[in-house]
Design a protein around this motif. Sequence first.
Motif, PDB file in Angstrom:
ATOM      1  N   GLU A  83       6.495  -1.848  -4.380  1.00 29.76           N
ATOM      2  CA  GLU A  83       6.788  -0.244  -4.056  1.00 29.76           C
ATOM      3  C   GLU A  83       7.901  -0.302  -3.453  1.00 29.76           C
ATOM      4  O   GLU A  83       8.499  -1.122  -2.759  1.00 29.76           O
ATOM      5  CB  GLU A  83       5.648   0.247  -2.774  1.00 29.76           C
ATOM      6  CG  GLU A  83       5.804  -0.745  -1.244  1.00 29.76           C
ATOM      7  CD  GLU A  83       4.839  -0.188  -0.614  1.00 29.76           C
ATOM      8  OE1 GLU A  83       4.290   0.815  -0.715  1.00 29.76           O
ATOM      9  OE2 GLU A  83       4.522  -0.800   0.664  1.00 29.76           O
ATOM     10  N   LEU A  84       8.508   0.901  -3.612  1.00 31.05           N
ATOM     11  CA  LEU A  84      10.129   1.175  -3.104  1.00 31.05           C
ATOM     12  C   LEU A  84       9.895   1.295  -1.422  1.00 31.05           C
ATOM     13  O   LEU A  84       9.121   2.045  -0.853  1.00 31.05           O
ATOM     14  CB  LEU A  84      10.668   2.336  -3.644  1.00 31.05           C
ATOM     15  CG  LEU A  84      12.082   2.973  -2.864  1.00 31.05           C
ATOM     16  CD1 LEU A  84      13.020   1.995  -3.152  1.00 31.05           C
ATOM     17  CD2 LEU A  84      12.344   4.293  -3.216  1.00 31.05           C
ATOM     18  N   VAL A  85      10.650   0.508  -0.822  1.00 32.26           N
ATOM     19  CA  VAL A  85      10.485   0.402   0.660  1.00 32.26           C
ATOM     20  C   VAL A  85      11.987   1.354   1.128  1.00 32.26           C
ATOM     21  O   VAL A  85      11.936   2.410   2.002  1.00 32.26           O
ATOM     22  CB  VAL A  85      11.049  -0.864   1.220  1.00 32.26           C
ATOM     23  CG1 VAL A  85      11.097  -0.646   2.779  1.00 32.26           C
ATOM     24  CG2 VAL A  85       9.876  -1.687   0.961  1.00 32.26           C
ATOM     25  N   SER A 114       5.966   5.130   5.162  1.00 31.72           N
ATOM     26  CA  SER A 114       5.334   4.171   6.071  1.00 31.72           C
ATOM     27  C   SER A 114       6.656   3.391   6.920  1.00 31.72           C
ATOM     28  O   SER A 114       6.217   2.582   7.707  1.00 31.72           O
ATOM     29  CB  SER A 114       4.748   3.291   5.420  1.00 31.72           C
ATOM     30  OG  SER A 114       5.399   2.463   4.205  1.00 31.72           O
ATOM     31  N   VAL A 115       7.648   3.523   6.511  1.00 28.47           N
ATOM     32  CA  VAL A 115       8.854   2.706   7.156  1.00 28.47           C
ATOM     33  C   VAL A 115       9.766   3.677   8.020  1.00 28.47           C
ATOM     34  O   VAL A 115      10.840   3.189   8.647  1.00 28.47           O
ATOM     35  CB  VAL A 115       9.478   1.794   6.249  1.00 28.47           C
ATOM     36  CG1 VAL A 115       8.433   0.843   5.587  1.00 28.47           C
ATOM     37  CG2 VAL A 115      10.323   2.428   5.447  1.00 28.47           C
ATOM     38  N   LYS A 116       9.851   5.067   7.600  1.00 30.04           N
ATOM     39  CA  LYS A 116      10.755   5.714   8.602  1.00 30.04           C
ATOM     40  C   LYS A 116      10.681   5.609   9.577  1.00 30.04           C
ATOM     41  O   LYS A 116       9.858   5.596  10.501  1.00 30.04           O
ATOM     42  CB  LYS A 116      10.516   7.385   7.957  1.00 30.04           C
ATOM     43  CG  LYS A 116      10.845   7.963   6.515  1.00 30.04           C
ATOM     44  CD  LYS A 116      10.542   9.165   6.271  1.00 30.04           C
ATOM     45  CE  LYS A 116      10.879   9.526   4.830  1.00 30.04           C
ATOM     46  NZ  LYS A 116      10.458  10.986   4.441  1.00 30.04           N
ATOM     47  N   GLY A 117      12.004   5.678  10.298  1.00 34.71           N
ATOM     48  CA  GLY A 117      11.997   5.394  12.003  1.00 34.71           C
ATOM     49  C   GLY A 117      11.966   4.012  12.360  1.00 34.71           C
ATOM     50  O   GLY A 117      12.267   3.763  13.429  1.00 34.71           O
ATOM     51  N   ARG A 118      11.840   3.011  11.533  1.00 35.83           N
ATOM     52  CA  ARG A 118      11.668   1.721  11.692  1.00 35.83           C
ATOM     53  C   ARG A 118      12.793   0.673  11.004  1.00 35.83           C
ATOM     54  O   ARG A 118      13.217  -0.120  11.544  1.00 35.83           O
ATOM     55  CB  ARG A 118      10.089   1.132  11.641  1.00 35.83           C
ATOM     56  CG  ARG A 118       9.309   1.847  12.409  1.00 35.83           C
ATOM     57  CD  ARG A 118       7.756   1.176  12.128  1.00 35.83           C
ATOM     58  NE  ARG A 118       7.409   1.193  10.918  1.00 35.83           N
ATOM     59  CZ  ARG A 118       6.820   0.150  10.155  1.00 35.83           C
ATOM     60  NH1 ARG A 118       7.097  -1.287  10.871  1.00 35.83           N
ATOM     61  NH2 ARG A 118       6.584   0.139   8.796  1.00 35.83           N
ATOM     62  N   PHE A 119      12.801   1.281   9.739  1.00 32.13           N
ATOM     63  CA  PHE A 119      13.792   0.394   8.916  1.00 32.13           C
ATOM     64  C   PHE A 119      14.999   1.419   8.613  1.00 32.13           C
ATOM     65  O   PHE A 119      14.846   2.471   8.479  1.00 32.13           O
ATOM     66  CB  PHE A 119      12.917   0.282   7.788  1.00 32.13           C
ATOM     67  CG  PHE A 119      11.778  -0.716   7.704  1.00 32.13           C
ATOM     68  CD1 PHE A 119      11.388  -1.253   9.015  1.00 32.13           C
ATOM     69  CD2 PHE A 119      11.524  -1.378   6.361  1.00 32.13           C
ATOM     70  CE1 PHE A 119      10.205  -2.238   8.770  1.00 32.13           C
ATOM     71  CE2 PHE A 119      10.215  -2.409   6.455  1.00 32.13           C
ATOM     72  CZ  PHE A 119       9.818  -2.787   7.663  1.00 32.13           C
ATOM     73  N   SER A 157      10.367  -3.004  15.069  1.00 30.56           N
ATOM     74  CA  SER A 157       9.108  -2.746  15.204  1.00 30.56           C
ATOM     75  C   SER A 157       7.876  -3.146  14.067  1.00 30.56           C
ATOM     76  O   SER A 157       7.263  -2.330  13.596  1.00 30.56           O
ATOM     77  CB  SER A 157       8.680  -1.081  15.528  1.00 30.56           C
ATOM     78  OG  SER A 157       9.698  -0.787  16.247  1.00 30.56           O
ATOM     79  N   LEU A 158       8.189  -4.408  13.632  1.00 32.74           N
ATOM     80  CA  LEU A 158       7.318  -4.649  12.319  1.00 32.74           C
ATOM     81  C   LEU A 158       5.875  -4.708  12.617  1.00 32.74           C
ATOM     82  O   LEU A 158       5.350  -5.107  13.746  1.00 32.74           O
ATOM     83  CB  LEU A 158       7.876  -6.041  12.013  1.00 32.74           C
ATOM     84  CG  LEU A 158       9.065  -6.002  11.091  1.00 32.74           C
ATOM     85  CD1 LEU A 158       9.822  -7.452  11.116  1.00 32.74           C
ATOM     86  CD2 LEU A 158       8.855  -5.377   9.828  1.00 32.74           C
ATOM     87  N   LYS A 159       5.176  -4.344  11.604  1.00 25.91           N
ATOM     88  CA  LYS A 159       3.582  -4.438  11.853  1.00 25.91           C
ATOM     89  C   LYS A 159       2.965  -5.333  10.849  1.00 25.91           C
ATOM     90  O   LYS A 159       3.717  -5.667   9.718  1.00 25.91           O
ATOM     91  CB  LYS A 159       3.069  -2.859  11.269  1.00 25.91           C
ATOM     92  CG  LYS A 159       3.789  -1.823  12.056  1.00 25.91           C
ATOM     93  CD  LYS A 159       3.283  -0.474  11.702  1.00 25.91           C
ATOM     94  CE  LYS A 159       3.875   0.588  12.477  1.00 25.91           C
ATOM     95  NZ  LYS A 159       3.332   2.042  12.009  1.00 25.91           N
ATOM     96  N   PRO A 160       1.892  -5.889  10.828  1.00 25.15           N
ATOM     97  CA  PRO A 160       1.320  -6.825  10.012  1.00 25.15           C
ATOM     98  C   PRO A 160       1.143  -6.233   8.576  1.00 25.15           C
ATOM     99  O   PRO A 160       1.443  -6.857   7.625  1.00 25.15           O
ATOM    100  CB  PRO A 160      -0.171  -7.009  10.490  1.00 25.15           C
ATOM    101  CG  PRO A 160      -0.196  -6.731  12.013  1.00 25.15           C
ATOM    102  CD  PRO A 160       1.017  -5.715  12.129  1.00 25.15           C
ATOM    103  N   GLU A 161       1.086  -4.808   8.314  1.00 27.83           N
ATOM    104  CA  GLU A 161       0.941  -4.335   7.267  1.00 27.83           C
ATOM    105  C   GLU A 161       2.392  -4.273   6.411  1.00 27.83           C
ATOM    106  O   GLU A 161       2.661  -4.142   5.022  1.00 27.83           O
ATOM    107  CB  GLU A 161       0.528  -2.849   7.100  1.00 27.83           C
ATOM    108  CG  GLU A 161       1.277  -1.828   8.105  1.00 27.83           C
ATOM    109  CD  GLU A 161       0.333  -1.831   9.512  1.00 27.83           C
ATOM    110  OE1 GLU A 161      -0.040  -2.891   9.963  1.00 27.83           O
ATOM    111  OE2 GLU A 161       0.176  -0.943  10.028  1.00 27.83           O
ATOM    112  N   ASP A 162       3.387  -4.657   7.086  1.00 29.59           N
ATOM    113  CA  ASP A 162       4.695  -4.854   6.311  1.00 29.59           C
ATOM    114  C   ASP A 162       4.833  -6.339   5.778  1.00 29.59           C
ATOM    115  O   ASP A 162       5.816  -6.526   5.217  1.00 29.59           O
ATOM    116  CB  ASP A 162       5.770  -4.821   7.473  1.00 29.59           C
ATOM    117  CG  ASP A 162       5.959  -3.354   8.296  1.00 29.59           C
ATOM    118  OD1 ASP A 162       6.113  -3.434   9.449  1.00 29.59           O
ATOM    119  OD2 ASP A 162       6.050  -2.315   7.337  1.00 29.59           O
TER     120      ASP A 162
END
Length: 115
Positions: free
Chosen positions: A46-48, A62-67, A84-89
């Motif tokens: 998927e595009l990040v 899913s990554v807006k505001g963090r990446f 603010s990395l999450k396990p789902e990353d």
Amino acid sequence: QVQLVESGGGSVQPGGSLRLSCVASGIIFSLNTMGWYRQAPGKERELVAQISSGGGTNYADSVKGRFTISRDNAKNTVYLQMNSLKPEDTAVYYCNARLGTSRNWGQGTQVTVSS
């Protein structure tokens, strides 16, 4: 010969940060739209995030505001700052260069987010 070489992956705890880098050679870097994709086990790639030759950016929801994606044309390098990395990353992250119908991929770098 086109080469895209990613670096900066690793293991980090939830809430941590990483910065990925991708150095390109064999292409006219400044003309390419550069992107970061990811693929988790059992899921489709998927595009990040991507950044156009003009500097315009777009992000997966899913990554807006963090990446944050950025590029340095003088260094033929695109970056992905991940906060603010999450396990789902957790995934293998791939660099992509796109110009017209031409697409080139890096070999990928593993990012693991786990406590």
